[in-house]
Design a protein around this motif. Structure first.
Motif, short mmCIF file in Angstrom:
data_model
loop_
_atom_site.label_atom_id
_atom_site.label_comp_id
_atom_site.label_asym_id
_atom_site.label_seq_id
_atom_site.Cartn_x
_atom_site.Cartn_y
_atom_site.Cartn_z
N LEU A 100 0.83 -1.20 0.00
CA LEU A 100 0.00 0.00 0.00
C LEU A 100 0.87 1.26 0.00
N ALA A 101 1.99 1.21 0.71
CA ALA A 101 2.90 2.36 0.72
C ALA A 101 3.49 2.60 -0.67
N LEU A 102 3.82 1.52 -1.37
CA LEU A 102 4.30 1.67 -2.75
C LEU A 102 3.22 2.25 -3.65
N ALA A 103 1.97 1.82 -3.45
CA ALA A 103 0.87 2.36 -4.25
C ALA A 103 0.67 3.84 -3.95
N GLN A 104 0.83 4.21 -2.70
CA GLN A 104 0.73 5.63 -2.34
C GLN A 104 1.79 6.46 -3.05
N ARG A 105 3.01 5.93 -3.10
CA ARG A 105 4.09 6.63 -3.80
C ARG A 105 3.80 6.73 -5.29
N ALA A 106 3.22 5.65 -5.85
CA ALA A 106 2.91 5.65 -7.28
C ALA A 106 1.89 6.74 -7.60
N GLU A 107 0.88 6.89 -6.76
CA GLU A 107 -0.12 7.93 -6.99
C GLU A 107 0.49 9.32 -6.84
N ALA A 108 1.43 9.46 -5.92
CA ALA A 108 2.05 10.78 -5.68
C ALA A 108 2.94 11.20 -6.84
N ARG A 109 3.40 10.25 -7.66
CA ARG A 109 4.29 10.58 -8.78
C ARG A 109 3.54 11.05 -10.02
N SER A 110 2.22 11.08 -9.97
CA SER A 110 1.44 11.44 -11.16
C SER A 110 1.84 12.81 -11.70
N THR A 111 1.99 12.89 -13.02
CA THR A 111 2.34 14.15 -13.68
C THR A 111 1.16 14.73 -14.46
N TYR A 112 -0.03 14.23 -14.19
CA TYR A 112 -1.20 14.69 -14.93
C TYR A 112 -1.45 16.19 -14.73
N GLU A 114 0.60 18.55 -14.77
CA GLU A 114 1.43 19.36 -15.66
C GLU A 114 1.27 18.97 -17.12
N ASP A 115 0.46 17.96 -17.41
CA ASP A 115 0.30 17.47 -18.78
C ASP A 115 -0.98 18.03 -19.39
N VAL A 116 -0.85 18.78 -20.48
CA VAL A 116 -2.03 19.40 -21.09
C VAL A 116 -2.96 18.38 -21.73
N ALA A 123 -6.20 14.67 -13.00
CA ALA A 123 -5.16 15.13 -12.07
C ALA A 123 -5.69 15.16 -10.65
N ALA A 124 -6.94 15.64 -10.49
CA ALA A 124 -7.55 15.68 -9.15
C ALA A 124 -7.77 14.26 -8.63
N ASP A 125 -8.20 13.36 -9.52
CA ASP A 125 -8.39 11.96 -9.11
C ASP A 125 -7.12 11.38 -8.50
N GLU A 126 -5.99 11.60 -9.17
CA GLU A 126 -4.74 11.02 -8.71
C GLU A 126 -4.37 11.54 -7.32
N ARG A 127 -4.62 12.82 -7.07
CA ARG A 127 -4.32 13.39 -5.75
C ARG A 127 -5.21 12.76 -4.67
N ILE A 128 -6.48 12.57 -5.01
CA ILE A 128 -7.39 11.95 -4.05
C ILE A 128 -7.06 10.48 -3.86
N HIS A 129 -6.66 9.81 -4.94
CA HIS A 129 -6.27 8.40 -4.82
C HIS A 129 -5.12 8.24 -3.82
N GLU A 130 -4.17 9.17 -3.86
CA GLU A 130 -3.06 9.11 -2.91
C GLU A 130 -3.56 9.16 -1.47
N GLU A 131 -4.55 10.02 -1.21
CA GLU A 131 -5.09 10.12 0.14
C GLU A 131 -5.87 8.89 0.53
N VAL A 132 -6.59 8.30 -0.44
CA VAL A 132 -7.34 7.08 -0.16
C VAL A 132 -6.39 5.96 0.24
N VAL A 133 -5.32 5.78 -0.54
CA VAL A 133 -4.37 4.71 -0.24
C VAL A 133 -3.64 5.01 1.07
N ARG A 134 -3.33 6.28 1.31
CA ARG A 134 -2.69 6.65 2.58
C ARG A 134 -3.57 6.24 3.77
N SER A 135 -4.88 6.47 3.62
CA SER A 135 -5.81 6.11 4.69
C SER A 135 -5.89 4.60 4.88
#
Length: 379
Positions: A100-112, A114-116, A123-135
């Protein structure tokens, strides 16, 4: 090839080869992450399983975005990047907090963000996914934090202290047999000391927490409190509430008791804790961990760390060769422990590994220089 979910500002012209390569890479990563969440879900039940499957569905939506952009240029499926493939392999075999910690790191690396070509929603989904996995990982981190702290501290202390001891004694110019005996003595003495100290430390901390828990006798006393004096308000005030808020809360609790007619005492969780009527063990006990478990972890990991700098001398090496090999082995081990702490804490493994290495080698170098100052030289 009309992109049906085109991000604002994305070019309306035909995509370049570079864009296509990037989209295909994103597509592969989304597929790999979705598969990892499904594998993790297969090892869970109840709400956790439902949450992980919902995350997999979200990654499926992101996957569809890149499929729409690529159109007939999807090509052969690409593998995900190395980190996504490692996460997938671990998810298929394990399901613990480390994955789960690795999955959290994977979500935190999202570059969406900055990508047009990615939508703001993605991009918002990825940030929330990080918090879900963190929880999801939070409870596992709490369970293991006491023993894990003892294990990391024990391993690091064993590596650094015994390397410093071996290098310091070796730098004084004594015989190799003396260095070996000193290293083994340091291993045994340190492991016993660490284990005993950890047991006393954790046991004492648990006893302090136990002393702070509300008394179970308070539950029985509640129905007999004077409604006018309302001593229960003092309990709330002592635990940090303002006078008016405490009075209102206590009056509400006693009113509920009156409605119950002196029967079973039913209190909200926060009132139960404040009034001393709670029966649930406080969360801090789970975080501190078991005294015996922490002691055993500290003993074993200290001994495991302390044996590393002694290995060259056990193999019959001496002089600079033994010093170099001992330092190299300890360096690798320090990098490993630092990286592990980084992954489990959701931070950068590289930074934690380098920090651990710098601290360990700094302490060992200081002791080695003292050995040179008070001894002769390494034979």
């Amino acid at each position: 090839m009309p992109p049906i979910d085109q991000a604002p500002g994305a070019p309306a012209v035909a995509p370049t080869r570079r864009q296509i390569r990037r989209w295909r890479r994103y597509l592969a990563d989304e597929r790999a992450e979705a598969a990892a969440y499904r594998d993790l879900a297969s090892r869970r039940t109840g709400e956790e399983r439902a949450i992980l499957l919902a995350l997999a569905d979200a990654e499926k939506r992101h996957e569809q975005h890149w499929l729409d952009l690529l159109g007939d240029q999807v090509g052969r499926p690409l593998p995900g990047d190395v980190r996504s493939r490692v996460l997938g392999a671990l998810a298929r075999r394990f399901g613990g907090v480390f994955v789960l910690a690795l999955a959290q790191r994977a979500e935190a690396r999202s570059t969406y963000g900055e990508d047009v070509d990615a939508t703001p929603t993605m991009a918002a989904d990825e940030r929330i996914h990080e918090e879900v996995v963190r929880s999801l990982a939070m409870r596992g981190r709490s369970r293991m934090s006491g023993t894990f702290r003892a294990a990391v501290f024990g391993a690091n202390d064993g590596l650094v202290s015994n390397l410093a001891l071996v290098l310091g004694i070796g730098a004084s110019g004594v015989a190799t047999s003396t260095v070996l005996l000193t290293g083994l003595a340091g291993l045994l003495a340190g492991a016993l000391s660490m284990g005993a100290g950890e047991y006393v430390s954790v046991r004492s901390q648990r006893e302090l927490l136990e002393a702070s828990r509300p008394s179970p006798q308070a539950r029985d006393a509640l129905p007999h409190l004077d409604l006018d004096a309302n001593e229960l308000a003092l309990v709330y005030r002592a635990r940090g509430m303002g006078a008016e808020e405490a009075q209102a809360r206590a009056a509400g609790v006693l009113a509920d008791l009156s409605v119950l007619g002196g029967g079973a005492v039913v209190l909200p969780a926060d009132d139960a804790a404040a009034a001393g009527a709670g029966t649930e063990e406080v969360d801090e006990h789970e975080t501190v961990g078991s005294a015996l478990g922490a002691a055993l972890a500290s003993f074993c990991f200290f001994a495991g760390g302390a044996i590393v700098p002694v290995l060259p001398y056990l193999l019959g090496m001496e002089g600079w060769a033994a010093v170099a090999l001992a330092s190299g082995l300890v360096g690798v081990a320090l990098l490993g422990t630092g990286a592990t702490v980084g992954v489990l804490s959701g931070s950068s493994p590289a930074k934690r590994a380098l920090r651990q290495l710098a601290i360990g080698f700094g302490a060992a170098a200081a002791t080695y220089l003292l050995g040179l100052a008070f001894g002769t030289s390494v034979a």
